[in-house]
Design a protein around this motif. Structure first.
Motif, PDB file in Angstrom:
ATOM      1  N   ALA A  48     -19.696  -3.005  -6.799  1.00  0.00           N
ATOM      2  CA  ALA A  48     -19.504  -3.222  -5.357  1.00  0.00           C
ATOM      3  C   ALA A  48     -18.089  -3.683  -5.075  1.00  0.00           C
ATOM      4  CB  ALA A  48     -20.504  -4.255  -4.836  1.00  0.00           C
ATOM      5  N   ASP A  49     -17.338  -2.873  -4.318  1.00  0.00           N
ATOM      6  CA  ASP A  49     -16.004  -3.284  -3.896  1.00  0.00           C
ATOM      7  C   ASP A  49     -16.099  -4.496  -2.987  1.00  0.00           C
ATOM      8  OD1 ASP A  49     -14.913  -1.164  -5.256  1.00  0.00           O
ATOM      9  OD2 ASP A  49     -14.537   0.065  -3.469  1.00  0.00           O
ATOM     10  N   GLY A  50     -15.053  -5.330  -3.012  1.00  0.00           N
ATOM     11  CA  GLY A  50     -14.951  -6.418  -2.058  1.00  0.00           C
ATOM     12  C   GLY A  50     -14.302  -5.913  -0.780  1.00  0.00           C
ATOM     13  N   LEU A  51     -14.837  -6.333   0.364  1.00  0.00           N
ATOM     14  CA  LEU A  51     -14.351  -5.830   1.652  1.00  0.00           C
ATOM     15  C   LEU A  51     -13.766  -6.983   2.465  1.00  0.00           C
ATOM     16  CD1 LEU A  51     -17.333  -3.467   2.585  1.00  0.00           C
ATOM     17  CD2 LEU A  51     -15.206  -2.883   1.389  1.00  0.00           C
ATOM     18  N   ALA A  70      -7.536  -5.591  -8.020  1.00  0.00           N
ATOM     19  CA  ALA A  70      -6.683  -4.481  -7.591  1.00  0.00           C
ATOM     20  C   ALA A  70      -7.050  -4.149  -6.155  1.00  0.00           C
ATOM     21  CB  ALA A  70      -6.894  -3.263  -8.485  1.00  0.00           C
ATOM     22  N   GLY A  71      -6.150  -3.475  -5.461  1.00  0.00           N
ATOM     23  CA  GLY A  71      -6.401  -3.143  -4.057  1.00  0.00           C
ATOM     24  C   GLY A  71      -6.105  -4.320  -3.158  1.00  0.00           C
ATOM     25  N   GLY A  72      -6.800  -4.408  -2.038  1.00  0.00           N
ATOM     26  CA  GLY A  72      -6.534  -5.463  -1.080  1.00  0.00           C
ATOM     27  C   GLY A  72      -5.195  -5.279  -0.397  1.00  0.00           C
ATOM     28  N   ASP A  73      -4.890  -4.028  -0.011  1.00  0.00           N
ATOM     29  CA  ASP A  73      -3.622  -3.722   0.643  1.00  0.00           C
ATOM     30  C   ASP A  73      -3.727  -4.005   2.139  1.00  0.00           C
ATOM     31  OD1 ASP A  73      -2.767  -2.689  -1.858  1.00  0.00           O
ATOM     32  OD2 ASP A  73      -3.735  -0.780  -1.388  1.00  0.00           O
ATOM     33  N   LYS A 131      -1.613   2.323  19.211  1.00  0.00           N
ATOM     34  CA  LYS A 131      -2.015   3.726  19.096  1.00  0.00           C
ATOM     35  C   LYS A 131      -2.151   4.165  17.645  1.00  0.00           C
ATOM     36  CE  LYS A 131       0.067   5.046  23.520  1.00  0.00           C
ATOM     37  NZ  LYS A 131       1.030   5.958  24.206  1.00  0.00           N
ATOM     38  N   GLY A 132      -2.167   3.195  16.732  1.00  0.00           N
ATOM     39  CA  GLY A 132      -2.340   3.498  15.324  1.00  0.00           C
ATOM     40  C   GLY A 132      -1.061   3.775  14.568  1.00  0.00           C
ATOM     41  N   THR A 133       0.081   3.595  15.211  1.00  0.00           N
ATOM     42  CA  THR A 133       1.354   3.819  14.535  1.00  0.00           C
ATOM     43  C   THR A 133       1.562   2.790  13.431  1.00  0.00           C
ATOM     44  OG1 THR A 133       2.303   4.621  16.606  1.00  0.00           O
ATOM     45  CG2 THR A 133       3.839   4.015  14.850  1.00  0.00           C
ATOM     46  N   PRO A 134       1.762   3.222  12.169  1.00  0.00           N
ATOM     47  CA  PRO A 134       1.955   2.252  11.080  1.00  0.00           C
ATOM     48  C   PRO A 134       3.204   1.404  11.312  1.00  0.00           C
ATOM     49  CG  PRO A 134       1.497   4.454  10.214  1.00  0.00           C
ATOM     50  CD  PRO A 134       1.769   4.619  11.680  1.00  0.00           C
ATOM     51  N   LEU A 135       3.056   0.092  11.155  1.00  0.00           N
ATOM     52  CA  LEU A 135       4.174  -0.831  11.303  1.00  0.00           C
ATOM     53  C   LEU A 135       4.551  -1.486   9.987  1.00  0.00           C
ATOM     54  CD1 LEU A 135       3.187  -2.664  14.615  1.00  0.00           C
ATOM     55  CD2 LEU A 135       4.781  -0.756  14.338  1.00  0.00           C
ATOM     56  N   LEU A 136       3.539  -1.846   9.188  1.00  0.00           N
ATOM     57  CA  LEU A 136       3.810  -2.565   7.949  1.00  0.00           C
ATOM     58  C   LEU A 136       2.624  -2.390   7.017  1.00  0.00           C
ATOM     59  CD1 LEU A 136       5.240  -6.185   7.738  1.00  0.00           C
ATOM     60  CD2 LEU A 136       3.386  -5.464   6.253  1.00  0.00           C
ATOM     61  N   THR A 137       2.906  -2.088   5.772  1.00  0.00           N
ATOM     62  CA  THR A 137       1.876  -2.034   4.728  1.00  0.00           C
ATOM     63  C   THR A 137       2.386  -2.793   3.514  1.00  0.00           C
ATOM     64  OG1 THR A 137       1.082   0.133   5.484  1.00  0.00           O
ATOM     65  CG2 THR A 137       0.459  -0.553   3.259  1.00  0.00           C
ATOM     66  N   VAL A 167     -11.144  -4.373  -2.294  1.00  0.00           N
ATOM     67  CA  VAL A 167     -10.698  -4.995  -3.543  1.00  0.00           C
ATOM     68  C   VAL A 167     -11.608  -4.514  -4.668  1.00  0.00           C
ATOM     69  CG1 VAL A 167     -10.441  -7.194  -4.766  1.00  0.00           C
ATOM     70  CG2 VAL A 167      -9.808  -7.025  -2.353  1.00  0.00           C
ATOM     71  N   ARG A 168     -11.012  -4.208  -5.834  1.00  0.00           N
ATOM     72  CA  ARG A 168     -11.766  -3.739  -7.003  1.00  0.00           C
ATOM     73  C   ARG A 168     -11.360  -4.575  -8.216  1.00  0.00           C
ATOM     74  NH1 ARG A 168      -8.842   0.049  -4.907  1.00  0.00           N
ATOM     75  NH2 ARG A 168      -7.527   0.183  -6.772  1.00  0.00           N
TER      76      ARG A 168
END
Length: 248
Positions: free
Chosen positions: A159-162, A187-190, A197-203, A227-228
């Protein structure tokens, strides 16, 4: 959005001013751990001591009903802009405002309160002061409500962590923040921040204790990927402190 680099020669005051400017211009800002630690006036090993509070969190029964393994506590504080004075308010149910988290709008959720040792911890007190200063860049409110949520998201091989089972969302506040306190076998948790409007600003991925992501919740939405566990024979943990500020 280009993530601003850290200049180790700048004073804490200048670093806070840089965060103010990024919030106003971009709507979001990643404060690297070295910057956060400098602004808070902490030694690096302070994060290891602070993290022990996450061993005393309680099961989030509301998340469990949706299949998410998550632990948390909750507290509500006041912050006076002119003096920086903070005060713990009486414990009440946590209710998300309209036009925010779609899973729990209008739902009264009762969580275990913050422990006395957490409330008194100098690291927490310093974090609350810093975030209060950052919130004042976005609004001239005299008094603020600060909602404090220490979270632990748990993942396993099955089960992934959400961290955000609701997906990309708003919290219905002015300033939203996520402070990484620790990761184990994760791993993950990005983390991602997008415009209306969904425009990516920061990742980014919060990896180092002290990495702090802040955003203007009125102008942006945010979410975190699952998260995995790296080693699938052991659970994965992602420990964060989420604090929001809104005018009282």
């Amino acid at each position: 959005m280009r993530i601003k680099s850290y200049d180790s020669g700048r004073s804490a005051e200048k670093l806070v001013e840089a965060a103010h400017g990024a919030l106003l211009s971009d709507g979001a800002y990643l404060m690297p751990a070295a910057v956060t630690t400098s602004c808070l006036g902490l030694e690096e090993d302070a994060w290891n001591r602070f993290r022990t509070h996450w061993e005393a969190l309680s099961t989030d029964k509301y998340a469990s009903k949706r299949g998410t393994r998550r632990q948390r506590r909750y507290g509500w504080f006041s912050f006076v802009a002119a003096t920086g004075q903070t005060g713990l308010r009486p414990q009440v149910s946590f209710v998300q405002p309209e036009n925010s988290n779609p899973l729990y709008i209008g739902v009264d959720r009762s969580f275990e309160p913050l422990t006395e040792s957490f409330v008194a911890d100098p690291v927490f007190r310093a974090v609350l002061q810093l975030l209060g200063r950052l919130a004042t860049a976005l609004d001239d409110a005299a008094v603020w409500d600060a909602k404090v949520h220490p979270f632990r998201v748990i993942a396993s091989a099955g089960a992934d962590g959400l961290p955000t089972p609701e997906g990309v969302h708003r919290d219905g506040v002015t300033l939203v923040s996520s402070l990484l306190v620790g990761r184990r076998n994760a791993a993950g948790g990005d983390s991602s921040v997008v415009g209306p409007k969904g425009t990516p600003l920061l990742t980014t991925t919060l990896r180092e204790p002290g990495d702090l992501l802040i955003g203007d919740d009125r102008r942006t939405l945010h979410g975190v990927s699952p998260v995995r566990p790296v080693d699938r024979s052991r659970p994965a943990y992602r420990d964060v402190l989420v604090v929001t500020f809104a005018p009282a």
